[in-house]
Scaffold this motif. Structure first.
Motif, PDB file in Angstrom:
ATOM      1  N   LEU A  71       0.939  -1.177  -0.085  1.00 36.36           N
ATOM      2  CA  LEU A  71      -0.198  -0.144  -0.045  1.00 36.36           C
ATOM      3  C   LEU A  71       0.858   1.384   0.146  1.00 36.36           C
ATOM      4  CD1 LEU A  71      -3.054  -0.970   2.705  1.00 36.36           C
ATOM      5  CD2 LEU A  71      -3.019  -0.337   0.054  1.00 36.36           C
ATOM      6  N   LEU A  72       1.842   1.261   0.745  1.00 35.23           N
ATOM      7  CA  LEU A  72       2.846   2.357   0.869  1.00 35.23           C
ATOM      8  C   LEU A  72       3.633   2.801  -0.379  1.00 35.23           C
ATOM      9  CD1 LEU A  72       4.117   1.951   4.445  1.00 35.23           C
ATOM     10  CD2 LEU A  72       2.554   3.575   3.868  1.00 35.23           C
ATOM     11  N   VAL A  73       3.959   1.632  -1.075  1.00 30.60           N
ATOM     12  CA  VAL A  73       4.711   1.653  -2.400  1.00 30.60           C
ATOM     13  C   VAL A  73       3.838   2.242  -3.321  1.00 30.60           C
ATOM     14  CG1 VAL A  73       5.415   0.413  -4.259  1.00 30.60           C
ATOM     15  CG2 VAL A  73       6.187  -0.371  -1.933  1.00 30.60           C
ATOM     16  N   ALA A  74       2.572   1.684  -3.442  1.00 29.05           N
ATOM     17  CA  ALA A  74       1.475   2.288  -4.528  1.00 29.05           C
ATOM     18  C   ALA A  74       1.358   3.879  -4.282  1.00 29.05           C
ATOM     19  CB  ALA A  74       0.388   1.683  -4.590  1.00 29.05           C
ATOM     20  N   LEU A  75       1.083   4.035  -2.975  1.00 32.51           N
ATOM     21  CA  LEU A  75       0.771   5.411  -2.626  1.00 32.51           C
ATOM     22  C   LEU A  75       1.776   6.530  -2.957  1.00 32.51           C
ATOM     23  CD1 LEU A  75      -1.680   7.128  -1.322  1.00 32.51           C
ATOM     24  CD2 LEU A  75      -0.541   6.733   0.765  1.00 32.51           C
ATOM     25  N   ILE A 132      10.975   6.588  -1.059  1.00 31.18           N
ATOM     26  CA  ILE A 132      10.082   6.135   0.072  1.00 31.18           C
ATOM     27  C   ILE A 132       9.240   4.881  -0.663  1.00 31.18           C
ATOM     28  CG2 ILE A 132       8.067   6.172   1.642  1.00 31.18           C
ATOM     29  CD1 ILE A 132       8.971   9.252   2.165  1.00 31.18           C
ATOM     30  N   ALA A 133       8.605   5.012  -1.665  1.00 24.60           N
ATOM     31  CA  ALA A 133       8.405   3.921  -2.425  1.00 24.60           C
ATOM     32  C   ALA A 133       9.364   2.583  -2.600  1.00 24.60           C
ATOM     33  CB  ALA A 133       7.736   4.314  -3.724  1.00 24.60           C
ATOM     34  N   CYS A 134      10.370   3.045  -3.077  1.00 23.47           N
ATOM     35  CA  CYS A 134      11.796   2.162  -3.326  1.00 23.47           C
ATOM     36  C   CYS A 134      11.917   1.499  -2.013  1.00 23.47           C
ATOM     37  CB  CYS A 134      12.960   2.856  -4.004  1.00 23.47           C
ATOM     38  SG  CYS A 134      12.732   3.468  -5.539  1.00 23.47           S
ATOM     39  N   ILE A 135      12.128   2.060  -0.769  1.00 23.27           N
ATOM     40  CA  ILE A 135      12.497   1.543   0.408  1.00 23.27           C
ATOM     41  C   ILE A 135      11.300   0.429   0.911  1.00 23.27           C
ATOM     42  CG2 ILE A 135      12.844   1.843   2.906  1.00 23.27           C
ATOM     43  CD1 ILE A 135      14.091   4.629   1.901  1.00 23.27           C
ATOM     44  N   CYS A 136       9.982   0.913   0.757  1.00 21.09           N
ATOM     45  CA  CYS A 136       8.876   0.143   1.185  1.00 21.09           C
ATOM     46  C   CYS A 136       8.904  -1.221   0.188  1.00 21.09           C
ATOM     47  CB  CYS A 136       7.858   0.783   1.152  1.00 21.09           C
ATOM     48  SG  CYS A 136       7.421   2.075   2.446  1.00 21.09           S
ATOM     49  N   GLY A 137       9.317  -0.851  -1.149  1.00 20.07           N
ATOM     50  CA  GLY A 137       9.145  -1.782  -2.050  1.00 20.07           C
ATOM     51  C   GLY A 137      10.300  -3.165  -1.785  1.00 20.07           C
ATOM     52  N   GLN A 145      10.404 -12.692  -0.728  1.00 18.78           N
ATOM     53  CA  GLN A 145      11.159 -13.239  -1.507  1.00 18.78           C
ATOM     54  C   GLN A 145      10.863 -13.281  -3.083  1.00 18.78           C
ATOM     55  OE1 GLN A 145      12.433 -16.978   0.191  1.00 18.78           O
ATOM     56  NE2 GLN A 145      13.342 -15.831   2.255  1.00 18.78           N
ATOM     57  N   ALA A 146      10.059 -12.563  -3.394  1.00 21.33           N
ATOM     58  CA  ALA A 146       9.599 -12.389  -4.770  1.00 21.33           C
ATOM     59  C   ALA A 146      10.480 -11.506  -5.646  1.00 21.33           C
ATOM     60  CB  ALA A 146       8.151 -11.882  -4.829  1.00 21.33           C
ATOM     61  N   TRP A 147      11.615 -11.962  -5.925  1.00 19.43           N
ATOM     62  CA  TRP A 147      12.845 -11.106  -6.462  1.00 19.43           C
ATOM     63  C   TRP A 147      12.482 -10.367  -7.665  1.00 19.43           C
ATOM     64  CZ3 TRP A 147      15.290 -10.093  -2.193  1.00 19.43           C
ATOM     65  CH2 TRP A 147      15.334 -11.363  -1.212  1.00 19.43           C
ATOM     66  N   TRP A 148      11.822 -11.218  -8.527  1.00 16.15           N
ATOM     67  CA  TRP A 148      11.513 -10.542  -9.929  1.00 16.15           C
ATOM     68  C   TRP A 148      10.720  -9.327  -9.939  1.00 16.15           C
ATOM     69  CZ3 TRP A 148       6.530  -9.887 -12.196  1.00 16.15           C
ATOM     70  CH2 TRP A 148       5.583 -10.476 -11.362  1.00 16.15           C
ATOM     71  N   LEU A 149      10.260  -9.057  -8.628  1.00 18.61           N
ATOM     72  CA  LEU A 149       9.327  -7.806  -8.597  1.00 18.61           C
ATOM     73  C   LEU A 149      10.338  -6.420  -8.731  1.00 18.61           C
ATOM     74  CD1 LEU A 149       6.527  -8.741  -6.029  1.00 18.61           C
ATOM     75  CD2 LEU A 149       6.430  -8.414  -8.483  1.00 18.61           C
ATOM     76  N   PHE A 150      11.432  -7.016  -8.366  1.00 18.80           N
ATOM     77  CA  PHE A 150      12.440  -5.725  -8.561  1.00 18.80           C
ATOM     78  C   PHE A 150      12.295  -4.860  -9.937  1.00 18.80           C
ATOM     79  CE2 PHE A 150      15.290  -7.162  -4.958  1.00 18.80           C
ATOM     80  CZ  PHE A 150      15.266  -5.988  -4.414  1.00 18.80           C
ATOM     81  N   ALA A 151      12.317  -5.841 -11.086  1.00 19.66           N
ATOM     82  CA  ALA A 151      12.170  -5.551 -12.294  1.00 19.66           C
ATOM     83  C   ALA A 151      10.893  -4.664 -12.579  1.00 19.66           C
ATOM     84  CB  ALA A 151      12.085  -6.685 -13.295  1.00 19.66           C
ATOM     85  N   VAL A 152       9.637  -5.278 -12.050  1.00 18.25           N
ATOM     86  CA  VAL A 152       8.551  -4.610 -11.965  1.00 18.25           C
ATOM     87  C   VAL A 152       8.629  -3.118 -11.123  1.00 18.25           C
ATOM     88  CG1 VAL A 152       6.059  -4.672 -11.177  1.00 18.25           C
ATOM     89  CG2 VAL A 152       7.280  -6.546 -11.917  1.00 18.25           C
ATOM     90  N   GLY A 153       9.266  -3.045 -10.196  1.00 22.25           N
ATOM     91  CA  GLY A 153       9.477  -1.716  -9.567  1.00 22.25           C
ATOM     92  C   GLY A 153      10.258  -0.671 -10.176  1.00 22.25           C
ATOM     93  N   VAL A 154      11.242  -1.252 -10.742  1.00 21.24           N
ATOM     94  CA  VAL A 154      12.202  -0.136 -11.760  1.00 21.24           C
ATOM     95  C   VAL A 154      11.086   0.399 -13.165  1.00 21.24           C
ATOM     96  CG1 VAL A 154      14.148  -0.124 -13.334  1.00 21.24           C
ATOM     97  CG2 VAL A 154      14.330  -1.458 -11.239  1.00 21.24           C
TER      98      VAL A 154
END
Length: 321
Positions: A71-75, A132-137, A145-154
């Motif tokens: 929620l914090l990431v999205a917000l 802040i979104a990056c830190i929460c993400g 441990q969903a490591w591929w979500l790093f690519a989604v975040g970038v």
């Protein structure tokens, strides 16, 4: 530079979409986790059942911490995008001359274009929110441990900046709605579901499509409202390309499609009361479309934003009950 000024600049009427998308993903993940521990009552108990229950317990123990982080990431990501959009449009001159009085037009405060805040301060605020979104993400990814979500975040960060930033912003060629559908619909919902339960399913995909369409409605209302100014400043949004009549038609089509999927999901999960609850809010899209047709955008934008939240809440109630 008061707090109220920064709050208006963050465009709070649009923030419900990020919260709702994560709620949809969390709801579908919760349903999957609940079902994952179900086994046939036989003796002796198969080893697979004990393993499934252990996995269910693990996922439930981290459910709320990961949900809050998502929620914090999205917000904060959406607030960062809103500030970056304000900065980029402001320095390009796209927002020049636009009315900034919300009481008259329903528009949000343009921080950069109004001259009330130095452009570099707006950009810095966008960078802080993105950090802040990056830190929460990162915290959510480490826990799940969903490591591929790093690519989604970038990809989400890059999409947020290049919407109106850079030399060739995709928001200026009519692809803004595509970006919203992909990142505030598919990525937000399916990313949350995967972070919480380690998989995605058909229910999550349907929820992602509905949330993406509901999110697009907010941008469509904004772009129809700003169609004359955008055309004047060379910002070729989808509304500018289609014309006001075509944009209104597309708004209705997307609204009907989103509601049809939402109704199908809620009715399937909790028949018939899920459908009844959702239908009780049908006056909201009617108000949105009617207000847009009358060019009364002050009530149209909150109505567009509230639909996403309504869907998320009814879906959560339907899964729970």
């Amino acid at each position: 530079m008061s707090i109220g000024l920064w709050v208006r600049g963050a465009r709070p009427k649009t923030l419900a979409t990020s919260i709702a998308s994560v709620m949809v993903g969390a709801t579908m993940a919760y349903a999957h986790i609940e079902q994952s521990g179900t086994c046939i009552a036989i003796y002796p108990e198969p080893a697979s059942c004990a393993t499934a229950r252990e996995q269910q317990t693990l996922l439930m123990d981290r459910f709320w911490p990961v949900t809050i982080l998502c929620l914090l990431v999205a917000l904060f990501l959406q607030i960062a995008v809103n500030y970056a959009n304000d900065y980029s449009d402001g320095i390009r001159g796209t927002d020049a001359g636009r009315d900034t009085d919300e009481s008259k037009s329903g528009k949000t405060q343009r921080l950069t274009a109004s001259g009330l805040v130095p452009a570099k301060h707006v950009l810095f605020a966008a960078m802080i929110c993105a950090a802040i979104a990056c830190i929460c993400g990162i915290a959510a990814i480490v826990i799940s441990q969903a490591w591929w979500l790093f690519a989604v975040g970038v990809a989400s960060l890059l999409a947020g900046w290049f919407y109106t930033g850079g030399k060739h912003p995709y928001g200026y060629v009519g692809l803004g709605e595509v970006g919203v559908f992909l990142f505030f619909g598919l990525a937000a919902v399916l990313g949350t579901e995967y972070a919480l339960c380690g998989t995605v399913d058909v229910g999550g995909l349907l929820g992602a499509v509905a949330a993406g369409l509901f999110s697009c409605l907010i941008m469509m209302v904004n772009n129809i409202r700003d169609i004359d100014e955008d055309r004047e400043h060379g910002k070729c949004t989808l509304a500018v390309r289609l014309g006001e009549s075509g944009a209104r038609t597309l708004l209705i089509v997307c609204c009907v499609a989103a509601w049809a999927i939402a109704l199908l999901m809620c009715a399937t999960l909790w028949w018939p009361w899920g459908a009844v609850l959702l239908i009780s809010g049908v006056g909201i899209p009617v108000r949105m479309v009617s207000s847009v047709n009358k060019r009364q955008f002050r009530p149209a934008l909150p109505a567009a934003s509230f639909q996403t939240l309504l869907f998320a809440v009814v879906l959560a109630v339907s899964v729970t009950l």
